[in-house]
Design an enzyme around this catalytic site. Sequence first.
Site, short mmCIF file in Angstrom:
data_model
loop_
_atom_site.label_atom_id
_atom_site.label_comp_id
_atom_site.label_asym_id
_atom_site.label_seq_id
_atom_site.Cartn_x
_atom_site.Cartn_y
_atom_site.Cartn_z
N HIS A 54 35.63 48.43 39.45
CA HIS A 54 34.35 48.79 40.05
C HIS A 54 33.98 47.82 41.18
O HIS A 54 33.41 48.22 42.19
CB HIS A 54 33.25 48.79 39.00
CG HIS A 54 33.35 49.91 38.01
ND1 HIS A 54 33.48 51.23 38.40
CD2 HIS A 54 33.32 49.92 36.65
CE1 HIS A 54 33.54 52.00 37.32
NE2 HIS A 54 33.46 51.23 36.26
N HIS A 94 39.31 47.04 34.34
CA HIS A 94 38.53 48.24 34.66
C HIS A 94 37.22 47.86 35.35
O HIS A 94 36.85 48.47 36.37
CB HIS A 94 38.23 49.03 33.39
CG HIS A 94 37.28 50.17 33.60
ND1 HIS A 94 37.70 51.42 34.00
CD2 HIS A 94 35.94 50.26 33.47
CE1 HIS A 94 36.66 52.23 34.11
NE2 HIS A 94 35.57 51.54 33.79
N GLU A 95 36.52 46.87 34.81
CA GLU A 95 35.26 46.46 35.41
C GLU A 95 35.48 45.87 36.80
O GLU A 95 34.67 46.06 37.70
CB GLU A 95 34.53 45.47 34.51
CG GLU A 95 34.15 46.03 33.14
CD GLU A 95 33.40 47.36 33.20
OE1 GLU A 95 32.71 47.62 34.20
OE2 GLU A 95 33.53 48.15 32.25
N HIS A 129 33.26 48.71 45.06
CA HIS A 129 32.09 48.22 45.80
C HIS A 129 32.54 47.55 47.10
O HIS A 129 31.96 47.78 48.17
CB HIS A 129 31.32 47.22 44.93
CG HIS A 129 30.00 46.83 45.50
ND1 HIS A 129 29.24 45.80 45.00
CD2 HIS A 129 29.29 47.32 46.55
CE1 HIS A 129 28.12 45.69 45.69
NE2 HIS A 129 28.13 46.59 46.64
#
Length: 224
Positions: free
Chosen positions: A98, A94-95, A102
């Site tokens: 991100h 999940h991280e 980006h």
Amino acid sequence: MYLILFIGIAIASYVVQASLNSKFKKYSRITTDSGLTGAQVAERMLREHGINNVTVTQISGTLTDHYNPATRTVNLSREVYYGNSVASAAVAAHECGHALQHATGYSMLRLRSALVPVVSFSSQIMPWILLAGILTITIFPALMLLGIILFALTTLFSFVTLPVEINASRRAIGWLNSTGITRGQNTYFAQDALKSAAYTYVVAALSSLATLIYYVMIFMGRRD
């Protein structure tokens, strides 16, 4: 009316957080099909998407995992970093979702990042302005209005966060399943864990909206 609403939101927040903690503990006891740790999952996901300028680091705390676009780091809590559970894989992916946002210029992440410094500043002064605005609303209503505008920015930030988190989870689950790091029931478990985490953002956004409406009603001269 508003008291009942706030109590309801507070209860919902407690239930959602308790559910998240419970599911994280449950899925932390189930190992992934691949046996990879959270750190290995993160590094592999970044590498397979051609992202070579993001570092995976270990940080203190529980459920403190986050991606920092300013430092280009995927920061994983110790349990996630070293764990080889379904929960660890889900959070790590999940991280990294991100980080993918980006790298690809995902519009909602850009908007959220642009709001961060504004919201950070407004959050520091907003409580004092709102307090002063309530106390002087009959003689200086503009102060209360300023406080409402600042609070509205934090509410906007909460709602902008929702699609960012949901999109990151979709990227994570799709990749975990396609690579075989999680399969079948384990993929469902990973998805369930991330869904519970998303609910915390939903409750936070609704709570912020309810509070904003309450302040607007005070400004308009109505109290329930």
